[in-house]
Write a protein that holds these residues in place. Structure first.
Motif, short mmCIF file in Angstrom:
data_model
loop_
_atom_site.label_atom_id
_atom_site.label_comp_id
_atom_site.label_asym_id
_atom_site.label_seq_id
_atom_site.Cartn_x
_atom_site.Cartn_y
_atom_site.Cartn_z
N TRP A 1 0.83 -1.21 0.00
CA TRP A 1 0.00 0.00 0.00
C TRP A 1 0.85 1.25 0.00
CZ3 TRP A 1 -5.06 1.57 -0.24
CH2 TRP A 1 -5.98 0.55 -0.49
N ALA A 2 1.94 1.25 0.77
CA ALA A 2 2.80 2.44 0.83
C ALA A 2 3.47 2.72 -0.51
CB ALA A 2 3.85 2.26 1.92
N LEU A 3 3.96 1.69 -1.18
CA LEU A 3 4.70 1.87 -2.43
C LEU A 3 3.82 2.09 -3.65
CD1 LEU A 3 7.49 -0.79 -2.03
CD2 LEU A 3 7.76 1.68 -1.98
N PHE A 4 2.71 1.38 -3.73
CA PHE A 4 1.95 1.37 -4.98
C PHE A 4 0.59 2.07 -4.92
CE2 PHE A 4 4.72 -2.41 -5.18
CZ PHE A 4 5.47 -2.02 -6.26
N VAL A 5 0.16 2.49 -3.74
CA VAL A 5 -1.10 3.21 -3.65
C VAL A 5 -0.90 4.59 -3.02
CG1 VAL A 5 -3.45 3.18 -2.73
CG2 VAL A 5 -2.43 1.08 -3.56
N ILE A 6 -0.30 4.64 -1.85
CA ILE A 6 -0.15 5.91 -1.14
C ILE A 6 0.89 6.81 -1.81
CG2 ILE A 6 0.41 6.97 1.08
CD1 ILE A 6 -2.19 5.34 1.12
N ALA A 7 2.05 6.28 -2.16
CA ALA A 7 3.11 7.10 -2.75
C ALA A 7 2.67 7.76 -4.07
CB ALA A 7 4.38 6.28 -2.95
N PRO A 8 2.05 7.04 -5.01
CA PRO A 8 1.59 7.72 -6.23
C PRO A 8 0.50 8.77 -5.95
CG PRO A 8 1.68 5.37 -6.62
CD PRO A 8 1.90 5.57 -5.16
N LEU A 9 -0.32 8.51 -4.95
CA LEU A 9 -1.35 9.48 -4.58
C LEU A 9 -0.72 10.76 -4.01
CD1 LEU A 9 -4.39 9.70 -4.63
CD2 LEU A 9 -4.41 8.87 -2.29
#
Length: 62
Positions: free
Chosen positions: A12-20
Motif C-alpha cells: 500500500w505504501a509503495l503502490f497506492v499511497i506514494a503515487p497518490l
C-alpha cells in the motif's frame, strides 16, 4: 503473521499511497486536485487487488 502485515503495508505504501502523494504534490492541495486524485486512487485500488497477489508471492506469504 508479521510478514503478512509487512507485505500488505509495504504494498500500500509503495503502490497506492506514494503515487497518490505525488499526484497531490503535482496538482497542489485544492479542490481541483481532488478531482484528479480521487479517480487515481480508485484506479490504483482496483489495480492493487491483482498486483497484491504477485506481491504476496514475492514475499512468500499465503
Amino acid at each position: 503473521m508479521n510478514r503478512t502485515i509487512f507485505a500488505l503495508g509495504s504494498y500500500w505504501a509503495l503502490f497506492v499511497i506514494a503515487p497518490l502523494v505525488v499526484c497531490f504534490f503535482l496538482f497542489g492541495a485544492s479542490a481541483r486536485a481532488a478531482d484528479y486524485c480521487l479517480p487515481v486512487f480508485i484506479v490504483l485500488c482496483l489495480i492493487g487487488e491483482r498486483g497484491f497477489r504477485r506481491w504476496k508471492r514475492l514475499w512468500r506469504v499465503e
